[in-house]
Design a protein around this motif. Structure first.
Motif, PDB file in Angstrom:
ATOM      1  N   UNK A   1       2.744 -91.428 -21.490  1.00 20.83           N
ATOM      2  CA  UNK A   1       2.373 -91.615 -22.882  1.00 20.83           C
ATOM      3  C   UNK A   1       1.436 -92.815 -22.968  1.00 20.83           C
ATOM      4  N   UNK A   2       0.734 -92.925 -24.097  1.00 19.13           N
ATOM      5  CA  UNK A   2      -0.133 -94.072 -24.367  1.00 19.13           C
ATOM      6  C   UNK A   2       0.465 -94.860 -25.524  1.00 19.13           C
TER       7      UNK A   2
ATOM      8  N   UNK B   1     -15.782 -91.945 -18.492  1.00 21.69           N
ATOM      9  CA  UNK B   1     -15.654 -92.937 -17.422  1.00 21.69           C
ATOM     10  C   UNK B   1     -14.288 -93.618 -17.470  1.00 21.69           C
ATOM     11  N   UNK B   2     -13.790 -93.874 -18.680  1.00 20.60           N
ATOM     12  CA  UNK B   2     -12.462 -94.474 -18.804  1.00 20.60           C
ATOM     13  C   UNK B   2     -11.384 -93.519 -18.313  1.00 20.60           C
ATOM     14  N   UNK B   3     -11.482 -92.250 -18.684  1.00 24.83           N
ATOM     15  CA  UNK B   3     -10.467 -91.282 -18.243  1.00 24.83           C
ATOM     16  C   UNK B   3     -10.484 -91.117 -16.729  1.00 24.83           C
ATOM     17  N   UNK B   4     -11.655 -91.158 -16.130  1.00 22.79           N
ATOM     18  CA  UNK B   4     -11.744 -91.063 -14.666  1.00 22.79           C
ATOM     19  C   UNK B   4     -11.030 -92.233 -14.003  1.00 22.79           C
ATOM     20  N   UNK B   5     -11.211 -93.434 -14.565  1.00 22.50           N
ATOM     21  CA  UNK B   5     -10.579 -94.627 -13.982  1.00 22.50           C
ATOM     22  C   UNK B   5      -9.060 -94.563 -14.131  1.00 22.50           C
ATOM     23  N   UNK B   6      -8.591 -94.133 -15.300  1.00 18.97           N
ATOM     24  CA  UNK B   6      -7.149 -94.019 -15.523  1.00 18.97           C
ATOM     25  C   UNK B   6      -6.541 -93.013 -14.558  1.00 18.97           C
ATOM     26  N   UNK B   7      -7.169 -91.845 -14.450  1.00 21.15           N
ATOM     27  CA  UNK B   7      -6.652 -90.792 -13.574  1.00 21.15           C
ATOM     28  C   UNK B   7      -6.676 -91.222 -12.113  1.00 21.15           C
ATOM     29  N   UNK B   8      -7.707 -91.952 -11.729  1.00 16.16           N
ATOM     30  CA  UNK B   8      -7.810 -92.438 -10.352  1.00 16.16           C
ATOM     31  C   UNK B   8      -6.613 -93.309  -9.975  1.00 16.16           C
ATOM     32  N   UNK B   9      -6.246 -94.246 -10.844  1.00 20.31           N
ATOM     33  CA  UNK B   9      -5.150 -95.155 -10.513  1.00 20.31           C
ATOM     34  C   UNK B   9      -3.786 -94.477 -10.633  1.00 20.31           C
TER      35      UNK B   9
ATOM     36  N   UNK C   1     -11.889-103.595 -30.698  1.00 20.07           N
ATOM     37  CA  UNK C   1     -10.956-103.255 -29.624  1.00 20.07           C
ATOM     38  C   UNK C   1     -11.166-101.844 -29.075  1.00 20.07           C
ATOM     39  N   UNK C   2     -11.903-100.991 -29.803  1.00 20.60           N
ATOM     40  CA  UNK C   2     -12.384 -99.714 -29.259  1.00 20.60           C
ATOM     41  C   UNK C   2     -11.253 -98.763 -28.858  1.00 20.60           C
ATOM     42  N   UNK C   3     -10.166 -98.754 -29.630  1.00 20.15           N
ATOM     43  CA  UNK C   3      -9.037 -97.903 -29.268  1.00 20.15           C
ATOM     44  C   UNK C   3      -9.340 -96.420 -29.425  1.00 20.15           C
ATOM     45  N   UNK C   4     -10.273 -96.081 -30.314  1.00 21.17           N
ATOM     46  CA  UNK C   4     -10.627 -94.673 -30.485  1.00 21.17           C
ATOM     47  C   UNK C   4     -11.132 -94.080 -29.173  1.00 21.17           C
ATOM     48  N   UNK C   5     -11.942 -94.846 -28.462  1.00 21.90           N
ATOM     49  CA  UNK C   5     -12.444 -94.377 -27.163  1.00 21.90           C
ATOM     50  C   UNK C   5     -11.297 -94.161 -26.186  1.00 21.90           C
ATOM     51  N   UNK C   6     -10.318 -95.073 -26.188  1.00 23.92           N
ATOM     52  CA  UNK C   6      -9.185 -94.950 -25.268  1.00 23.92           C
ATOM     53  C   UNK C   6      -8.349 -93.708 -25.590  1.00 23.92           C
ATOM     54  N   UNK C   7      -8.135 -93.441 -26.866  1.00 22.54           N
ATOM     55  CA  UNK C   7      -7.375 -92.252 -27.251  1.00 22.54           C
ATOM     56  C   UNK C   7      -8.098 -90.989 -26.790  1.00 22.54           C
ATOM     57  N   UNK C   8      -9.410 -90.960 -26.957  1.00 21.15           N
ATOM     58  CA  UNK C   8     -10.189 -89.799 -26.510  1.00 21.15           C
ATOM     59  C   UNK C   8     -10.153 -89.666 -24.991  1.00 21.15           C
ATOM     60  N   UNK C   9     -10.172 -90.791 -24.292  1.00 21.44           N
ATOM     61  CA  UNK C   9     -10.079 -90.759 -22.829  1.00 21.44           C
ATOM     62  C   UNK C   9      -8.733 -90.198 -22.390  1.00 21.44           C
ATOM     63  N   UNK C  10      -7.677 -90.638 -23.059  1.00 20.71           N
ATOM     64  CA  UNK C  10      -6.337 -90.121 -22.746  1.00 20.71           C
ATOM     65  C   UNK C  10      -6.257 -88.621 -23.011  1.00 20.71           C
TER      66      UNK C  10
ATOM     67  N   UNK D   1      -3.694 -87.252 -34.764  1.00 20.53           N
ATOM     68  CA  UNK D   1      -3.242 -85.998 -35.377  1.00 20.53           C
ATOM     69  C   UNK D   1      -4.242 -84.872 -35.131  1.00 20.53           C
ATOM     70  N   UNK D   2      -5.514 -85.183 -35.242  1.00 19.52           N
ATOM     71  CA  UNK D   2      -6.567 -84.186 -35.052  1.00 19.52           C
ATOM     72  C   UNK D   2      -6.506 -83.571 -33.656  1.00 19.52           C
ATOM     73  N   UNK D   3      -6.106 -84.376 -32.677  1.00 17.46           N
ATOM     74  CA  UNK D   3      -6.070 -83.903 -31.292  1.00 17.46           C
ATOM     75  C   UNK D   3      -4.659 -83.475 -30.856  1.00 17.46           C
TER      76      UNK D   3
END
Length: 361
Positions: free
Chosen positions: A214-215, A313-321, A194-203, A232-234
């Protein structure tokens, strides 16, 4: 004479109960055979649908025992005198063909995984199942196009059925559980797929640009502690929430500004389909080289596709919308029209037509 159908699967899922109930409502005899004695019926079934636990255990290292188990399966299945068998797993397709050897009962294999992401053993079962089945139902064009022409020629694509009439409508009311913040929602098992780590980093990349958001990640799984560590690390404890399993997740979707699917691979993602039907603007990664997400999302029209697994790329798409309501809102409204294609009644009619055509051959 009512034509009996038989659905055979090791564990129930909502789409199986939807199809079984619809078949029964249309006057057909339906029996669900389940191989695992510990499996339970997770969804309500029509009183006319019967369930049989085969309690069989197959071990390739013990062929004598396996032959005995296959004979038991054969006896119970043939006692029902099915006109057709539908199997939802590759290994079960192989087993049911072996059990019913010598009989001309057609078997439909409903292929449900991403063939580009399977283990060697799973790949072997898939290869055998697609060859042994009379007909194959794929969920997506991407999965279908993985196979050679001989397999494609005896197959078709039918989407997952959803009870769309039970889904809520999109609302602008934020989720009050996190202090009336606006939310970005993801749904899925907390696993590598499900690759949630990437989504958290994008957020994390854009958290300062969207302070009102919030996410929320709904689901549970083996990577829960790992993901909590990343949060927690971030320093995202007050911005990213692992929500666990919720029965009312669709209502949280309906309140979300965005739904995001960051998966590395999928069969056909029901959570994405639900979010689209609700009318939430959706973003999804594109994991299939020949189209799976593109069967659902027309990029820029009814959603946004991220064509890589990079958090930038994910963060760019989220911010765009989130930065362009005039872009996001029409996407959500356009996405809702997919409900006509995945409505349970529509999908069930497609299945019934396919079944009727196979029985008549």
């Amino acid at each position: 004479m009512v034509e009996p159908f038989e659905l055979e699967a090791p564990k129930t899922k909502e789409f199986i109960s939807i199809l079984a109930n619809t078949f029964a409502e249309n006057g057909h005899s339906v029996k669900i055979f389940m191989y695992n004695e510990y499996d339970t019926i997770a969804y309500e079934l029509n009183e006319k649908v019967s369930v049989v636990h085969l309690n069989s255990r197959f071990r390739i290292v013990n062929p004598v025992r396996d032959i005995f188990e296959l004979r038991k399966t054969r006896k119970q299945v043939l006692s029902f005198s099915p006109d057709i068998i539908i199997s939802f797993y590759a290994i079960d397709t192989v087993l049911i063909r072996l059990a019913c050897m010598g009989k001309s009962i057609p078997v439909i294999y409903s292929q449900r995984c991403d063939p580009y992401n399977t283990t060697f053993k799973e790949h072997l079962y898939e290869k055998l199942a697609t060859r042994l089945a009379r007909h194959i139902i794929f969920q997506s064009r991407g999965a279908q196009q993985y196979y050679p022409e001989t397999i494609i020629n005896k197959s078709e694509i039918i989407f997952n059925p959803l009870r769309t009439e039970r889904l809520p409508q999109k609302t602008s009311i934020p989720d009050m559980r996190q202090g009336a913040k606006k939310s970005i929602v993801a749904v899925g098992r907390l696993s590598q797929q499900k690759n949630h780590a990437m989504l958290i980093k994008a957020f994390d990349r854009i958290k300062d640009d969207i302070p009102e958001h919030i996410l929320q990640i709904f689901g549970d799984g083996p990577l829960k502690q790992h993901l909590q560590g990343i949060i927690a690390e971030r320093g995202l404890q007050d911005r990213v929430f692992l929500m666990g399993n919720h029965t009312d997740v669709v209502h949280s979707m309906a309140k979300a500004s965005l739904f995001v699917l960051p998966s590395l691979y999928e069969g056909q993602p029901n959570a994405l389909l639900e979010a689209m039907c609700i009318g939430v603007p959706c973003i999804s990664t594109d994991w299939s080289p020949k189209g799976t997400v593109t069967d659902l999302i027309k990029n820029g029209e009814n959603g946004r596709i991220v064509f890589s697994m990079k958090d930038k790329d994910m963060s760019d798409a989220i911010l765009e919308l989130l930065s362009n309501k005039d872009l996001a809102d029409p996407m959500g409204k356009n996405a809702a029209s997919i409900a006509q294609k995945v409505n349970a009644d529509h999908i069930s009619r497609q299945w019934l037509e396919t079944i009727s055509n196979i029985i008549k051959r």
